[in-house]
Design a protein around this motif. Structure first.
Motif, short mmCIF file in Angstrom:
data_model
loop_
_atom_site.label_atom_id
_atom_site.label_comp_id
_atom_site.label_asym_id
_atom_site.label_seq_id
_atom_site.Cartn_x
_atom_site.Cartn_y
_atom_site.Cartn_z
N UNK A 124 29.46 49.04 35.22
CA UNK A 124 30.07 48.90 33.91
C UNK A 124 29.52 47.80 33.12
N UNK A 125 28.95 46.70 33.99
CA UNK A 125 28.35 45.81 33.25
C UNK A 125 26.79 45.90 33.35
N UNK A 175 30.30 37.73 40.66
CA UNK A 175 30.77 38.69 41.69
C UNK A 175 30.92 39.90 40.88
N UNK A 183 31.02 45.37 39.64
CA UNK A 183 31.73 46.23 38.39
C UNK A 183 33.19 46.16 38.63
N UNK A 184 33.84 45.37 39.32
CA UNK A 184 35.30 45.18 39.48
C UNK A 184 35.77 43.67 39.21
N UNK A 185 37.11 43.94 38.23
CA UNK A 185 37.43 42.44 38.04
C UNK A 185 38.36 42.03 39.43
N UNK A 186 38.40 41.08 39.51
CA UNK A 186 39.18 40.31 40.72
C UNK A 186 40.67 40.33 40.91
N UNK A 187 41.29 40.06 39.67
CA UNK A 187 42.54 40.13 39.91
C UNK A 187 43.10 39.91 38.07
N UNK A 196 48.98 39.67 42.67
CA UNK A 196 48.03 39.90 44.03
C UNK A 196 46.69 40.31 43.43
N UNK A 197 45.75 39.88 44.16
CA UNK A 197 44.31 40.54 43.85
C UNK A 197 44.29 41.75 43.66
N UNK A 198 43.32 42.40 43.02
CA UNK A 198 43.08 43.91 43.07
C UNK A 198 42.69 44.37 44.14
N UNK A 234 39.91 43.08 46.36
CA UNK A 234 39.71 41.63 47.03
C UNK A 234 41.17 41.43 47.71
N UNK A 251 41.67 47.16 37.65
CA UNK A 251 40.31 46.72 38.38
C UNK A 251 39.21 47.15 37.60
#
Lengths: 172, 345
Positions: free
Chosen positions: A41-42, A78, A83-87, B32-34, B37, B160
């Motif tokens: 994505x990025x 990271x 390509x994934x968001x953490x939370x 909660x983290x995705x 993670x 996510x």
């Protein structure tokens, strides 16, 4: 079809990208697609610039302060790599860096759909408020129409009915 | 198991072209983290919360769901759920410690800890976008009462992968377009659709090929368009494709070459002793064309849909109750198909 980037290898990947709401399409070979990081994505985001400046200033790279999301510990680097968001909280922490990327794919960053606790698919009511039509008003409109269509006989009947209703209202 | 037919064993509105409709919503918990993670404890926590949100709600639909653990299933059972579109191939493959809530009629699934914490999916036969989206919407509203999904005023529902931001909704229709494919119009249509913010995929989602002229059409854009707008767009395009396909079919069916191909396809399906999945999809596409055009009779679309679902590889093995070799499957598939098409002419 040949790759539109190198013009040498066979194109294997069809890329559709939306930049500021304008869609462009490209056919690329696997190598060029990978080089342009279309798998993520990025795409095309570079962190080399900061490292380069760090090098010029003689500061070792490791000393750069990495901002991490206090909820999940993800750094922006990271996120870009995976390509994934953490939370959910990452969207707040890295808001200013994520928004340009999000605008790049959607051409906007404004959600217009469902909000929690509402229904997504309720068909909105027509804009004009509900009109309460009284028999009197109905007859007046009908009379106007009868006059316009030169149906004077009908208009005369309606006129008398309207008068009767007006009288009734006065005395009622 | 009750005798009532499942959505994949029925034919719905515009069933001659639209096989099925699917709507999925991506939702996440705030604190909660995705999934990529999460640690084991967080994974268990999110699963517990989603289960409680459904089963401890006062909604009458709660009693309609079963919670299935991927670990507790055989590979064939999990594969069969993929073939019925109830779980994704990724979810089945990396299902360790994961579970899914599935309604008894297999029309609703809620995957927990897939790419997002919650993936609500609703499936229906035929073209039924509004009805399907409404059901998904109601389930989302119900779960949100206790889960309070991650939502941002600006970006909508947080996911996510940023490509699902906003509504988190992917609506799709599975189209059977043999006549448009025959006329070579499919690739042109597919590239035009991408300009309208719609994408086409193969039968089993991203990266899978198109077999038997089955094309999955979905909305691409989730941010900046409301659910209603996205559904309307998709429905309009689907209706146009239905009309175009019907016109092409009428034009093609007059050709002896096409009639011959349909008749031959039926002949092979009625007599083959070995039938691979790929060959079945290719030939049954012709037979389906013949049935919808009134050239063949003795079977209806609902039966054809049920047959197609029943001869998918993992579903065949799951029904046999053991892992079958490719050849054993091809024998069983040929047998099932011969039986189902016996009276067709």
């Amino acid at each position: 079809m040949l790759c539109q980037h190198c013009g040498e290898r066979e194109a294997t990947t069809h890329i559709t990208s939306i930049v500021n709401g304008v869609m462009t399409e490209q056919d690329l070979c696997t190598a060029c697609a990978k080089e342009q990081e279309y798998t993520n994505f990025f795409q095309n985001m570079s962190f080399d610039l900061g490292d380069l400046f760090g090098g010029i200033l003689g500061a070792p790279k490791r000393e750069r302060q990495t901002v991490r999301c206090p909820e999940c510990g993800a750094s922006f680097e990271e996120i870009v790599q995976s390509g994934r968001i953490g939370c959910a909280n990452c969207y707040r922490v890295f808001h200013d860096r994520l928004i340009p990327q999000i605008r790049r794919i959607y051409g906007t960053s404004k959600h217009t759909g469902k909000r929690p606790g509402t229904s997504a698919l309720r068909i909105p009511e027509p804009a004009q408020p509900l009109k309460v039509i009284s028999p009197l008003e109905e007859k007046r409109a009908a009379m106007q129409k009868a006059i316009e269509t030169q149906d004077f006989e009908r208009a005369a009947v309606l006129r008398d009915e309207i008068r009767a209703l007006e009288e009734a209202e006065k005395h009622g | 198991m009750d005798n009532e037919r499942r959505w994949y064993e029925k034919a719905g509105e515009a069933g001659d072209v639209v096989v099925s409709t699917r709507v999925r919503l991506a939702r996440n918990l705030r604190d909660i983290p995705f999934p990529s993670r999460m640690n084991a404890a967080q994974r268990a926590e999110s699963e517990r919360r989603v289960r409680d949100a459904l089963f401890q709600s006062n909604s009458p639909i709660a009693g309609d769901f079963d919670f299935l653990q991927i670990d507790a299933m055989s590979e064939q059972q999990a594969g069969s759920l993929v073939e019925k579109h109830l779980i994704s191939p990724q979810f089945a493959a990396h299902g360790k410690g994961r579970g899914v809530l599935i309604s008894k009629d297999e029309s609703i699934s809620i995957m927990v800890n897939e790419e997002d914490h919650v993936r609500i999916q609703v499936l229906r036969e035929g073209l039924a976008l509004c009805e399907t989206a409404e059901t998904a919407d109601r389930i989302d509203t119900l779960l949100n009462e206790s889960l309070h999904f991650a939502f941002d005023e600006e970006l909508g529902y947080l996911t996510q992968c940023p490509t699902n931001l906003g509504t988190g909704m992917r609506a799709s229709v599975m189209l059977h377009l043999p006549a448009l494919a025959e006329r070579g119009a499919l690739s042109r249509i597919v590239s035009n659709l991408s300009k309208l913010g719609l994408v086409t995929r193969g039968t089993y989602g991203e990266g899978t090929g198109i077999t038997g002229a089955m094309v999955q059409l979905s909305n691409q854009i989730t941010l900046g368009l409301s659910e209603t707008e996205a559904v309307e767009n998709l429905r309009n395009i689907a209706k146009q494709l239905v009309d175009a396909e019907r016109e092409s079919r009428a034009a093609l069916l007059g050709q002896i070459r096409v009639q011959d191909r349909i008749a031959r396809a039926l002949g092979v399906l009625q007599t083959a002793r070995l039938l691979s999945g790929e060959e079945f999809m290719r030939l049954s596409s012709e037979v389906r064309f013949g049935v919808t055009a009134g050239m063949l009779s003795g079977i209806d679309l609902a039966d054809l849909n049920a047959l197609t679902a029943s001869v998918q590889p993992a579903t065949l093995s799951a029904k046999a109750g053991k892992a079958l070799s490719a050849e054993e499957r091809d024998v069983l598939r040929a047998e099932t198909v011969r039986k189902a098409l016996r009276g067709v002419a």
